[in-house]
Design a protein around this motif. Structure first.
Motif, mmCIF file in Angstrom:
data_model
loop_
_atom_site.group_PDB
_atom_site.id
_atom_site.type_symbol
_atom_site.label_atom_id
_atom_site.label_comp_id
_atom_site.label_asym_id
_atom_site.label_seq_id
_atom_site.Cartn_x
_atom_site.Cartn_y
_atom_site.Cartn_z
ATOM 1 N N ALA A 37 0.831 -1.207 0.000
ATOM 2 C CA ALA A 37 0.000 0.000 0.000
ATOM 3 C C ALA A 37 0.866 1.257 0.000
ATOM 4 O O ALA A 37 0.565 2.231 -0.709
ATOM 5 C CB ALA A 37 -0.947 -0.005 1.200
ATOM 6 N N GLU A 38 1.946 1.243 0.756
ATOM 7 C CA GLU A 38 2.848 2.405 0.774
ATOM 8 C C GLU A 38 3.577 2.543 -0.558
ATOM 9 O O GLU A 38 3.758 3.654 -1.066
ATOM 10 C CB GLU A 38 3.855 2.291 1.916
ATOM 11 N N ALA A 39 3.971 1.431 -1.149
ATOM 12 C CA ALA A 39 4.601 1.482 -2.468
ATOM 13 C C ALA A 39 3.650 2.117 -3.472
ATOM 14 O O ALA A 39 4.055 2.987 -4.260
ATOM 15 C CB ALA A 39 4.998 0.086 -2.915
ATOM 16 N N ALA A 40 2.394 1.733 -3.436
ATOM 17 C CA ALA A 40 1.403 2.313 -4.354
ATOM 18 C C ALA A 40 1.234 3.798 -4.104
ATOM 19 O O ALA A 40 1.180 4.595 -5.049
ATOM 20 C CB ALA A 40 0.064 1.591 -4.197
ATOM 21 N N ARG A 41 1.188 4.195 -2.844
ATOM 22 C CA ARG A 41 1.023 5.607 -2.513
ATOM 23 C C ARG A 41 2.176 6.436 -3.073
ATOM 24 O O ARG A 41 1.974 7.520 -3.610
ATOM 25 C CB ARG A 41 0.935 5.794 -0.990
ATOM 26 N N ILE A 42 3.364 5.913 -2.998
ATOM 27 C CA ILE A 42 4.548 6.617 -3.513
ATOM 28 C C ILE A 42 4.531 6.661 -5.038
ATOM 29 O O ILE A 42 4.924 7.658 -5.648
ATOM 30 C CB ILE A 42 5.834 5.931 -3.001
ATOM 31 N N LEU A 43 4.061 5.590 -5.658
ATOM 32 C CA LEU A 43 4.110 5.487 -7.117
ATOM 33 C C LEU A 43 3.064 6.324 -7.842
ATOM 34 O O LEU A 43 3.287 6.706 -8.992
ATOM 35 C CB LEU A 43 3.960 4.025 -7.541
ATOM 36 N N VAL A 44 1.952 6.613 -7.207
ATOM 37 C CA VAL A 44 0.892 7.363 -7.900
ATOM 38 C C VAL A 44 1.416 8.676 -8.477
ATOM 39 O O VAL A 44 1.231 8.944 -9.669
ATOM 40 C CB VAL A 44 -0.332 7.569 -6.992
ATOM 41 N N PRO A 45 2.106 9.540 -7.703
ATOM 42 C CA PRO A 45 2.603 10.776 -8.307
ATOM 43 C C PRO A 45 3.695 10.545 -9.359
ATOM 44 O O PRO A 45 3.820 11.328 -10.305
ATOM 45 C CB PRO A 45 3.139 11.590 -7.133
ATOM 46 N N VAL A 46 4.455 9.465 -9.226
ATOM 47 C CA VAL A 46 5.480 9.154 -10.219
ATOM 48 C C VAL A 46 4.812 8.836 -11.555
ATOM 49 O O VAL A 46 5.194 9.361 -12.599
ATOM 50 C CB VAL A 46 6.367 7.972 -9.760
ATOM 51 N N VAL A 47 3.779 8.007 -11.517
ATOM 52 C CA VAL A 47 3.071 7.623 -12.729
ATOM 53 C C VAL A 47 2.306 8.804 -13.315
ATOM 54 O O VAL A 47 2.227 8.960 -14.534
ATOM 55 C CB VAL A 47 2.144 6.422 -12.442
ATOM 56 N N GLU A 48 1.763 9.653 -12.452
ATOM 57 C CA GLU A 48 1.071 10.848 -12.949
ATOM 58 C C GLU A 48 2.042 11.786 -13.668
ATOM 59 O O GLU A 48 1.704 12.370 -14.688
ATOM 60 C CB GLU A 48 0.387 11.585 -11.804
ATOM 61 N N ALA A 49 3.255 11.899 -13.148
ATOM 62 C CA ALA A 49 4.257 12.778 -13.760
ATOM 63 C C ALA A 49 4.861 12.170 -15.022
ATOM 64 O O ALA A 49 5.226 12.893 -15.946
ATOM 65 C CB ALA A 49 5.363 13.100 -12.755
ATOM 66 N N GLU A 50 4.984 10.853 -15.054
ATOM 67 C CA GLU A 50 5.591 10.144 -16.191
ATOM 68 C C GLU A 50 4.686 8.995 -16.621
ATOM 69 O O GLU A 50 4.994 7.826 -16.392
ATOM 70 C CB GLU A 50 6.974 9.606 -15.794
ATOM 71 N N PRO A 51 3.563 9.287 -17.266
ATOM 72 C CA PRO A 51 2.615 8.222 -17.605
ATOM 73 C C PRO A 51 3.156 7.163 -18.559
ATOM 74 O O PRO A 51 2.651 6.053 -18.600
ATOM 75 C CB PRO A 51 1.429 8.964 -18.230
ATOM 76 N N ALA A 52 4.183 7.472 -19.308
ATOM 77 C CA ALA A 52 4.747 6.504 -20.246
ATOM 78 C C ALA A 52 5.800 5.601 -19.604
ATOM 79 O O ALA A 52 6.321 4.708 -20.270
ATOM 80 C CB ALA A 52 5.354 7.232 -21.445
ATOM 81 N N HIS A 53 6.111 5.797 -18.335
ATOM 82 C CA HIS A 53 7.116 4.985 -17.640
ATOM 83 C C HIS A 53 6.469 3.646 -17.263
ATOM 84 O O HIS A 53 5.828 3.514 -16.226
ATOM 85 C CB HIS A 53 7.610 5.726 -16.390
ATOM 86 N N LEU A 54 6.621 2.663 -18.141
ATOM 87 C CA LEU A 54 5.912 1.399 -17.967
ATOM 88 C C LEU A 54 6.374 0.607 -16.755
ATOM 89 O O LEU A 54 5.573 -0.077 -16.123
ATOM 90 C CB LEU A 54 6.026 0.556 -19.235
#
Length: 124
Positions: A37-54
């Protein structure tokens, strides 16, 4: 002679030139520690900033899956497959996610495809 500057515990930490990469690595550490759950919380802004980062998006999908956020895991796995239809692990993850939601008929093609892409026999 050069002046000595003692270490200050209140000194500001220099900004990283790659904050998103740092956050991705931090999320990966939480994932490895099974704090999904914490990993997901951290990753949400990363994916929002870089949506193509698969890789980040796939790690987010895995984090959602392992923290039983199955609708979110499904959505992220589908986003990965929209961008990279040959991503075997995304097919496997989507298939397993659908299975956990008792959607076996929808899961079957993704599981067969993942098995075929990995050189395994999936059966009928």
């Amino acid at each position: 002679m050069t002046a000595f500057t003692p270490f200050s515990p209140t000194a500001a930490v220099p900004a990283s030139p790659h904050p998103l990469a740092d956050e991705y690595e931090r999320a990966h550490l939480f994932f490895e520690a099974r704090d999904y759950a914490e990993a997901a919380r951290i990753l949400v802004p990363v994916v929002e900033a870089e949506p193509a980062h698969l890789a980040a998006r796939l790690l987010l999908a895995r984090s959602y899956y392992h923290s039983a956020q199955l609708n979110r895991a499904e959505a992220e796995a589908r986003r990965v497959l929209d961008r990279a239809p040959a991503e075997a692990y995304a097919h496997l993850l989507l298939g397993r996610t659908l299975q956990r939601q008792n959607r076996d008929d929808e899961a079957a093609p993704h599981l067969r495809l993942a098995a075929a892409m990995n050189g395994e026999y999936a059966g009928s």
